[in-house]
Motif scaffolding. Structure first.
Motif, PDB file in Angstrom:
ATOM      1  N   THR A 153       0.873  -1.175   0.000  1.00 44.11           N
ATOM      2  CA  THR A 153       0.000   0.000   0.000  1.00 44.11           C
ATOM      3  C   THR A 153       0.908   1.222   0.000  1.00 44.11           C
ATOM      4  O   THR A 153       1.916   1.229   0.715  1.00 44.11           O
ATOM      5  CB  THR A 153      -0.872   0.002   1.264  1.00 44.11           C
ATOM      6  OG1 THR A 153      -1.736  -1.128   1.239  1.00 44.11           O
ATOM      7  CG2 THR A 153      -1.706   1.263   1.358  1.00 44.11           C
ATOM      8  N   ASN A 154       0.607   2.226  -0.791  1.00 44.11           N
ATOM      9  CA  ASN A 154       1.438   3.427  -0.797  1.00 44.11           C
ATOM     10  C   ASN A 154       1.339   4.175   0.525  1.00 44.11           C
ATOM     11  O   ASN A 154       0.288   4.194   1.183  1.00 44.11           O
ATOM     12  CB  ASN A 154       1.025   4.358  -1.941  1.00 44.11           C
ATOM     13  CG  ASN A 154       1.548   3.887  -3.282  1.00 44.11           C
ATOM     14  OD1 ASN A 154       2.712   3.509  -3.405  1.00 44.11           O
ATOM     15  ND2 ASN A 154       0.700   3.900  -4.299  1.00 44.11           N
ATOM     16  N   ALA A 155       2.444   4.796   0.902  1.00 43.97           N
ATOM     17  CA  ALA A 155       2.488   5.570   2.140  1.00 43.97           C
ATOM     18  C   ALA A 155       1.563   6.778   2.050  1.00 43.97           C
ATOM     19  O   ALA A 155       1.520   7.472   1.030  1.00 43.97           O
ATOM     20  CB  ALA A 155       3.913   6.035   2.417  1.00 43.97           C
ATOM     21  N   GLY A 156       0.827   7.034   3.138  1.00 46.58           N
ATOM     22  CA  GLY A 156      -0.107   8.156   3.158  1.00 46.58           C
ATOM     23  C   GLY A 156       0.548   9.479   2.840  1.00 46.58           C
ATOM     24  O   GLY A 156      -0.036  10.342   2.169  1.00 46.58           O
ATOM     25  N   LYS A 157       1.805   9.669   3.286  1.00 47.47           N
ATOM     26  CA  LYS A 157       2.527  10.916   3.033  1.00 47.47           C
ATOM     27  C   LYS A 157       2.660  11.179   1.544  1.00 47.47           C
ATOM     28  O   LYS A 157       2.474  12.312   1.076  1.00 47.47           O
ATOM     29  CB  LYS A 157       3.915  10.832   3.680  1.00 47.47           C
ATOM     30  CG  LYS A 157       4.787  12.056   3.497  1.00 47.47           C
ATOM     31  CD  LYS A 157       6.125  11.867   4.213  1.00 47.47           C
ATOM     32  CE  LYS A 157       7.019  13.074   4.066  1.00 47.47           C
ATOM     33  NZ  LYS A 157       8.315  12.870   4.782  1.00 47.47           N
ATOM     34  N   TYR A 161       6.049  -0.510   4.945  1.00 48.53           N
ATOM     35  CA  TYR A 161       4.681  -0.972   5.199  1.00 48.53           C
ATOM     36  C   TYR A 161       4.716  -2.162   6.170  1.00 48.53           C
ATOM     37  O   TYR A 161       3.952  -2.216   7.150  1.00 48.53           O
ATOM     38  CB  TYR A 161       4.049  -1.355   3.857  1.00 48.53           C
ATOM     39  CG  TYR A 161       2.716  -2.063   3.889  1.00 48.53           C
ATOM     40  CD1 TYR A 161       1.660  -1.605   4.661  1.00 48.53           C
ATOM     41  CD2 TYR A 161       2.495  -3.193   3.090  1.00 48.53           C
ATOM     42  CE1 TYR A 161       0.428  -2.250   4.655  1.00 48.53           C
ATOM     43  CE2 TYR A 161       1.274  -3.837   3.064  1.00 48.53           C
ATOM     44  CZ  TYR A 161       0.248  -3.370   3.851  1.00 48.53           C
ATOM     45  OH  TYR A 161      -0.973  -4.007   3.829  1.00 48.53           O
ATOM     46  N   LEU A 162       5.639  -3.095   5.938  1.00 50.30           N
ATOM     47  CA  LEU A 162       5.776  -4.242   6.835  1.00 50.30           C
ATOM     48  C   LEU A 162       6.240  -3.800   8.220  1.00 50.30           C
ATOM     49  O   LEU A 162       5.780  -4.335   9.240  1.00 50.30           O
ATOM     50  CB  LEU A 162       6.759  -5.255   6.244  1.00 50.30           C
ATOM     51  CG  LEU A 162       6.313  -5.971   4.963  1.00 50.30           C
ATOM     52  CD1 LEU A 162       7.435  -6.856   4.427  1.00 50.30           C
ATOM     53  CD2 LEU A 162       5.053  -6.805   5.198  1.00 50.30           C
ATOM     54  N   ASP A 181       1.803  -0.517  19.140  1.00 46.64           N
ATOM     55  CA  ASP A 181       1.796   0.906  18.785  1.00 46.64           C
ATOM     56  C   ASP A 181       0.443   1.242  18.163  1.00 46.64           C
ATOM     57  O   ASP A 181       0.106   0.720  17.094  1.00 46.64           O
ATOM     58  CB  ASP A 181       2.924   1.196  17.790  1.00 46.64           C
ATOM     59  CG  ASP A 181       3.102   2.687  17.520  1.00 46.64           C
ATOM     60  OD1 ASP A 181       2.130   3.436  17.733  1.00 46.64           O
ATOM     61  OD2 ASP A 181       4.190   3.087  17.077  1.00 46.64           O
ATOM     62  N   PRO A 182      -0.368   2.101  18.784  1.00 44.42           N
ATOM     63  CA  PRO A 182      -1.704   2.387  18.241  1.00 44.42           C
ATOM     64  C   PRO A 182      -1.664   3.214  16.956  1.00 44.42           C
ATOM     65  O   PRO A 182      -2.603   3.175  16.161  1.00 44.42           O
ATOM     66  CB  PRO A 182      -2.387   3.157  19.369  1.00 44.42           C
ATOM     67  CG  PRO A 182      -1.260   3.768  20.147  1.00 44.42           C
ATOM     68  CD  PRO A 182      -0.118   2.808  20.045  1.00 44.42           C
ATOM     69  N   LEU A 185       5.665   8.075   7.397  1.00 43.50           N
ATOM     70  CA  LEU A 185       5.040   7.685   6.125  1.00 43.50           C
ATOM     71  C   LEU A 185       3.548   7.395   6.255  1.00 43.50           C
ATOM     72  O   LEU A 185       2.800   7.548   5.302  1.00 43.50           O
ATOM     73  CB  LEU A 185       5.763   6.458   5.545  1.00 43.50           C
ATOM     74  CG  LEU A 185       7.228   6.695   5.174  1.00 43.50           C
ATOM     75  CD1 LEU A 185       7.887   5.380   4.758  1.00 43.50           C
ATOM     76  CD2 LEU A 185       7.333   7.707   4.044  1.00 43.50           C
ATOM     77  N   LYS A 186       3.113   6.902   7.380  1.00 37.21           N
ATOM     78  CA  LYS A 186       1.692   6.713   7.708  1.00 37.21           C
ATOM     79  C   LYS A 186       0.940   5.846   6.689  1.00 37.21           C
ATOM     80  O   LYS A 186       0.455   6.341   5.671  1.00 37.21           O
ATOM     81  CB  LYS A 186       0.989   8.058   7.826  1.00 37.21           C
ATOM     82  CG  LYS A 186      -0.292   8.023   8.642  1.00 37.21           C
ATOM     83  CD  LYS A 186       0.002   7.895  10.124  1.00 37.21           C
ATOM     84  CE  LYS A 186      -1.266   7.938  10.956  1.00 37.21           C
ATOM     85  NZ  LYS A 186      -0.995   7.743  12.380  1.00 37.21           N
TER      86      LYS A 186
END
Length: 695
Positions: A322-326, A491-492, A502-503, A510-511
């Motif tokens: 999945t691409n990083a949210g950033k 991502y992993l 970690d919540p 990168l989120k």
């Protein structure tokens, strides 16, 4: 009439099934039911039950040029699409792009002389065809190949066929670009007429894109002369129609929010699981094997029990990233799409042969997050295409110069390791590029591909769990504005952080959207499938094996030794098992140290692990040095038909080990290096020498 018994019925049913399979070429069951379920066309408009006759398909759609691709990672498919689009824009060709596995080729001899066919072929592994090119390659490589007119090869049945060929290869492999080279040989024997030179792109040298660009210009010149084509000013014409759907809500259950197909949209985990249909697998265990300032290494156990997925020791697991949210937010912002990121859009081909690379209706956010390779290096051709949509004339001039001058492009773009959004953001100082059609982004950015990892567990020891060993990647170049972070490994890492409490895991800022589309990856899950490999232990466990694997190249050898230890525990006799492993320092990155000690207790003198620590002494020591140190033993074992394995970096380590082995055989057996090279080639041909390498 005698009544049929059960065995008779079974035999009759089997004969019927076989007959139908033969005459339909497996149309009904060789491939899974189209998982898109009508939401978009099957490849190039070919749906289940439709004709596999590509000439018929071209006639129906008024085409005079077809571009076939054999692709494993999507690059060859991307080049095929670019060639088709450029041929249409510059020369008015009526083009279509086609997946080799969607069509039959007995009627190649009927291909009209006034039409052209392109083949864009990647070479996979040790000179093998890509998965989608296997049937095509087996057909054209057959010495007794027969086409529809029944003519033998010596009668030149393809004398009317005009073709263009480009190959994608890696010069660190022995069979460099063998697919395009062999195709050229086969077609030459059959009378085919190649237009221009057969191009060869080299991923090993990092010049694939420039090789492609340098090849295609003289090719177009030769093709234009051959077909009397007139070049015209190329104006962008979209391939896809992107329509906003204001009356649809993104939460409607018919809108795809990143699901790869209809099964996943409906929440169904239905096999077979493959490169079109992943399994959402729970991560049973995750840990960091080491963590240093510049890198860390993950070990994960992925649970596939009950999924229908099976693997054998030496196979690869594919992780769907999945691409990083950033980076998702950066691209949407730079395109001026952030305010409508969750708006529903419907994407369809403007031509019946155009292949939409994801299901729709969907949203801008879903496309960018789950379907586009947004962090890939920028291509010079993409820069040239985008220049027309620059926000200012000054930026347009700069983009045009980058597109035309390869040295300037490398200095300003390639050498800085920026992705497309980063480049556009830098050039416009953050101002939006809101003139760029979204269709162009769909066409110009690859479809995001699964990443393959050598499985580091034995299927004999743990058939329902797959282990992977992965370095979290980070590439920093002097003067570059951004540090490149591996899309999949980070991502992993985020999934590992989540599993350990970690919540809000946020590796390197990168989120990632860890819960997946519609939060369907509840808990800690990752989409996967398995790709079978030819990298295998000998069938006879008594055969000696020699393994060379520095760094995470040790992954499949963990599985090999794990399996041999299990066999020994069962009382089976196992052969000598020698591992050459390399890392920096014992206290920093010695992977699986305790496990090697445990396996030594089980296997005794049958197992030896020779470790090269490159940063502990005054001189750097690599696995090659350890291999040289034990040259006598290696030669003796090879004379006993030991299997020799190499896993890791192809560009330097694997090539050096190959050269070293030739040298060892020459010295220890008193033969010339030329003779030793023949011996090593023979070992490769008989699978006594196997590689699992990457560039």
């Amino acid at each position: 009439m005698t009544q049929l018994d059960t065995l008779d019925l079974v035999v009759l049913v089997a004969l019927f099934v076989g007959t139908v399979a033969y005459f339909t070429k497996g149309t009904y069951w060789s491939k899974p039911h189209d998982p898109y379920g009508g939401s978009l066309a099957h490849a190039n408009g070919l749906k289940a039950g439709k004709s596999r006759n590509f000439i018929e398909k071209m006639d129906e759609s008024g085409k005079n040029c077809i571009v076939f691709y054999g692709s494993q990672t999507g690059t060859a498919e991307d080049y095929a699409s670019r060639l088709a689009k450029e041929g249409a824009a510059r020369f008015g060709l009526k083009t279509m792009v086609a997946d080799l596995e969607d069509y039959d080729f007995e009627n190649l001899d009927q291909y009209p002389e006034d039409k052209i066919v392109f083949f864009v072929l990647a070479t996979y592994g040790e000179g093998e065809p890509t998965d989608n090119a296997v049937e095509f390659y087996e057909f054209v490589s057959n010495e007794d190949v027969t086409f529809s007119n029944g003519a033998a090869a010596e009668e030149k049945p393809l004398s009317n066929l005009n073709f263009v060929a480009f190959g994608l290869g890696n010069n660190t492999y022995e069979h460099y670009n063998s697919m395009v080279r062999n195709l050229n040989t086969f077609f030459e024997r059959l009378g085919g007429n190649r237009i221009g030179e057969a191009g060869e792109g080299d991923d090993g040298a990092g010049t694939m894109e420039e090789d492609f660009l340098a090849w295609k210009e003289p090719m177009w010149t030769a093709l234009a002369a051959h077909m009397n084509l007139e070049e015209r000013e190329a104006v962008y014409e979209p391939v896809f129609d992107v329509v906003d759907m204001p009356n649809m809500d993104a939460e409607e259950d018919t809108v795809y929010l990143g699901e790869p197909n209809k099964y996943h949209l409906e929440g169904v985990q239905k096999g077979p699981h493959n490169a079109h249909n992943p399994y959402i697998a729970p991560i049973a265990e995750s840990k960091e094997l080491f963590s240093a300032d510049d890198r860390n290494c993950l070990h994960m156990e992925i649970d596939v029990a009950g999924s229908g997925i099976s693997y054998t020791t030496g196979d690869h697991i594919a992780i769907w990233p999945t691409n990083a949210g950033k980076e998702v937010e950066r691209l949407l912002r730079v395109l001026g799409l952030e305010p409508k990121r969750h708006s529903v859009i419907k994407v369809s081909g403007l031509d019946p042969t155009a292949k939409v690379p994801f299901p729709s209706p969907t949203t801008y956010d879903a496309v960018v997050r789950y379907h586009m390779e947004i962090c890939a290096p920028v291509s010079r051709q993409m820069v040239s295409t985008l220049a027309a949509f620059s926000p200012t004339d000054e930026i347009k001039a700069e983009m045009t110069k980058m597109g035309e001058d390869k040295d300037y492009f490398h200095a300003k773009v390639a050498d800085l390791n920026v992705n497309l959004a980063q480049l556009l953001e830098i050039l416009s100082n953050g101002a939006p590029w809101d003139k760029v059609p979204f269709s162009l982004m769909i066409e110009g950015l690859h479809k995001i591909q699964p990443r393959y990892y050598s499985i580091s567990s034995s299927s004999v020891v743990q058939p329902g769990k797959i282990a992977i060993t992965a370095i979290v990647e980070s590439i920093e170049r002097p003067g570059a504005p951004h540090i490149v972070k591996g899309v999949t490994t980070n991502y992993l890492l985020a999934l590992k952080q989540k599993q350990h409490g970690d919540p809000n895991p946020d590796p390197h800022g990168l989120k990632y959207a860890l819960t997946g589309p519609r939060n369907k990856y509840d808990g800690v899950h990752v989409p996967v499938h398995v790709r079978h490999s030819n990298f295998k232990l000998p069938s006879d466990p008594k055969k000696p094996i020699i393994m060379v694997g520095p760094g995470t190249g040790v992954a499949p050898f963990r599985a090999f030794v794990q399996e041999r230890a299990a066999q020994a525990e069962k009382g089976e006799e196992v052969g000598r098992t020698i591992l050459f492993y390399g890392c920096r320092r014992r206290q920093e990155d010695f992977l699986y140290e305790k496990e090697w000690e445990t396996h030594k207790e089980t296997l005794g003198d049958k197992f030896h692990c020779h470790v090269a620590f490159s940063r502990e002494g005054p001189n750097k020591v690599y696995v090659q040095h350890k291999v040289q140190e034990y040259a006598d033993e290696i030669n003796t074992l090879l004379e006993q038909k030991a299997y020799f394995y190499v896993c890791g970096d192809a560009a330097s380590m694997a090539r050096e080990v190959n050269a070293l082995l030739i040298k060892i055989i020459a010295e220890k057996r008193g033969v010339s290096e030329a003779k030793a090279e023949e011996i090593v080639k023979s070992m490769r041909a008989s699978n006594q020498y196997q590689e699992d390498v990457w560039s």
